[in-house]
Design a protein around this motif. Structure first.
Motif, PDB file in Angstrom:
ATOM      1  N   TYR A   1     -11.866  -5.132   1.593  1.00  0.00           N
ATOM      2  CA  TYR A   1     -10.450  -5.043   1.216  1.00  0.00           C
ATOM      3  C   TYR A   1      -9.843  -6.400   0.817  1.00  0.00           C
ATOM      4  CZ  TYR A   1      -5.485  -4.148   2.498  1.00  0.00           C
ATOM      5  OH  TYR A   1      -4.124  -4.060   2.527  1.00  0.00           O
TER       6      TYR A   1
ATOM      7  N   GLN B   1       0.830  -1.200   0.000  1.00  0.00           N
ATOM      8  CA  GLN B   1       0.000   0.000   0.000  1.00  0.00           C
ATOM      9  C   GLN B   1       0.870   1.258   0.000  1.00  0.00           C
ATOM     10  OE1 GLN B   1      -3.604   0.337   2.298  1.00  0.00           O
ATOM     11  NE2 GLN B   1      -3.048  -1.522   3.382  1.00  0.00           N
TER      12      GLN B   1
ATOM     13  N   ASP C   1      -6.652  -9.018  -7.014  1.00  0.00           N
ATOM     14  CA  ASP C   1      -5.296  -8.621  -7.450  1.00  0.00           C
ATOM     15  C   ASP C   1      -4.489  -9.841  -7.886  1.00  0.00           C
ATOM     16  OD1 ASP C   1      -5.891  -6.071  -6.517  1.00  0.00           O
ATOM     17  OD2 ASP C   1      -4.802  -6.337  -4.615  1.00  0.00           O
TER      18      ASP C   1
ATOM     19  N   GLY D   1       4.456 -10.851   4.143  1.00  0.00           N
ATOM     20  CA  GLY D   1       4.742 -11.068   5.554  1.00  0.00           C
ATOM     21  C   GLY D   1       3.625 -11.888   6.189  1.00  0.00           C
TER      22      GLY D   1
ATOM     23  N   MET E   1       5.803  -4.039  13.752  1.00  0.00           N
ATOM     24  CA  MET E   1       6.317  -2.788  13.177  1.00  0.00           C
ATOM     25  C   MET E   1       5.331  -2.356  12.100  1.00  0.00           C
ATOM     26  SD  MET E   1      10.001  -1.907  11.392  1.00  0.00           S
ATOM     27  CE  MET E   1      10.960  -2.022  12.888  1.00  0.00           C
TER      28      MET E   1
ATOM     29  N   ASP F   1       1.501 -11.306   8.421  1.00  0.00           N
ATOM     30  CA  ASP F   1       0.200 -10.675   8.690  1.00  0.00           C
ATOM     31  C   ASP F   1      -0.797 -10.833   7.538  1.00  0.00           C
ATOM     32  OD1 ASP F   1       1.631  -9.014   6.994  1.00  0.00           O
ATOM     33  OD2 ASP F   1       0.928  -7.159   7.908  1.00  0.00           O
TER      34      ASP F   1
ATOM     35  N   VAL G   1       8.278  -8.578  11.608  1.00  0.00           N
ATOM     36  CA  VAL G   1       9.191  -7.670  12.313  1.00  0.00           C
ATOM     37  C   VAL G   1       8.375  -6.885  13.335  1.00  0.00           C
ATOM     38  CG1 VAL G   1      10.789  -5.726  12.025  1.00  0.00           C
ATOM     39  CG2 VAL G   1      10.664  -7.496  10.264  1.00  0.00           C
TER      40      VAL G   1
END
Ligand code: TYM
Length: 338
Positions: free
Chosen positions: A132, A12, A139, A151, A202, A153, A192
């Protein structure tokens, strides 16, 4: 039928990219270019689901250029792997609408990222934020991509994309039309954590800039942030088990291992019995050596925004040439008269 291997991933354009984006995703993209064809997207349509990207057109456009520059500066080669922004490839939105009708409310209700991002006032969140993950599935699947380096998440979103693909294939009687995209969550730092709190990811949205290392930070800023990073009172352990319950120590070791491209156990052995100050000193040297050249290349690229726009335009054309025939088949399968 086996699907031809193809990588698709994206980020993003909201705020600047940070070390988590780099180690969790971008660094792996650069490597995967050697293994299979890749497409890399700047997801500006996702960015307008929240206030940071919505209603700030100049900032959004600038952030899109910055993210593009970061991809290239980190080693993505736009001649080999098209880079484009989602907003220039209308097939993403087209497929997302169809997928909105495939996905079930119950599936979206389980998405933890919506719960985190919408906070206490869910009724004030945009409909786009809720749906979303459906756009994210589009995509990937609008290119029939098979591999998605991200990652940790993003794992739940990838599971949703797989469910949507399977339900579409089943409901429209087109077995194997869409592949089951594989999440590629790899490296020593797939999650991270904040430098200020080892229990928090992070993140671009953390209000403390000291919580993250940005890809735009200079050497002094990187050194300062690592020096101030939260630690505990112990010495560094000699085994992975010794890191249990010590999230800050574990995070710094993981970051070191990912940046040095060394197995975690080697890094643990190297720092066993040492003070945090030793780890922080060596981590600073390593982070500066790896990140500052990327920042420098980003600056050079951003000095010529026309060239970045040209790269994005060329990327969108190449992306569309893959997506258009797939969307034609999707429309046929759904029953949209041509
Ligand atoms: P975004 O923009 O939040 O993050 C971009 C990538 O960085 C990874 N990442 C992290 N990895 C490790 N540690 C962290 N602290 C950390 N923070 C972020 C993310 O996992 C991601 O890989 N939904 C996606 C963007 C997206 C996308 C897609 C990705 C839209 N469509 C299609 C892949 C395929 C997102 O918000 O990422």
């Amino acid at each position: 039928m086996t699907h031809a291997p193809l990588v698709l991933s994206g980020m993003q354009p909201t705020n600047t990219l940070h070390l988590g984006n780099y180690l969790g995703a971008l660094k792996n993209w650069v490597r995967m270019q050697e293994e299979m064809p890749c497409l890399f997207c700047v997801v500006d349509m996702h960015a307008i689901t929240q206030d940071v990207g919505y209603g700030h057109p100049a900032e959004l456009a600038q952030a899109t250029r910055e993210v593009t520059a970061a991809y290239i500066a980190a080693g993505v080669d736009p001649r080999r792997s098209p880079i484009f922004n989602q907003g220039q490839v209308p097939e993403h939105a087209e497929l997302a609408w169809i997928f909105n009708c495939v996905a079930r409310l119950g599936w979206l209700d389980r998405m933890t990222q919506f719960k985190e991002k919408s906070g206490k006032h869910k009724e004030r969140a945009s409909v786009g934020l809720y749906t979303y993950p459906v756009l994210m599935a589009a995509d990937i699947l609008v290119y029939k991509a098979t591999h998605v380096p991200v990652g940790e998440d993003q794992k739940q979103h990838l599971e949703l994309a797989r469910d949507i693909a399977a339900k579409f294939n089943n409901d429209f009687g087109v077995p194997d039309f869409f592949p089951q995209p594989e999440p590629v969550i790899t490296g020593a730092a797939t999650r991270v954590m904040s430098l200020r709190d080892g229990s928090k990811k992070m993140s671009k949205s953390d209000e403390s800039d000291a919580s993250r290392i940005n890809l735009t930070d200079d050497a002094d800023t990187i050194a300062n942030k690592i020096r101030r990073a939260k630690t505990d009172a112990g010495e560094l352990p000699d085994s992975e088990k010794g890191l249990e319950g010590r999230p800050e120590a574990e995070n710094l070791i993981n970051i070191f291992a990912a940046l040095a491209e060394k197995p975690k156990q080697d890094v643990i052995n190297h720092f066993a019995g040492q003070m945090f100050s030793t780890l922080k000193g060596q981590l600073t040297d390593l982070a500066v050596a790896k990140l500052v050249p990327i920042t420098g290349r980003m600056k050079v690229l951003l000095a010529d925004p026309g060239e970045i726009d040209r790269i994005l335009k060329d990327g969108a054309l190449r992306a569309r040439s893959i997506a258009t025939p797939i969307m034609d088949d999707v429309k046929k399968a759904v029953g949209f008269v041509a």
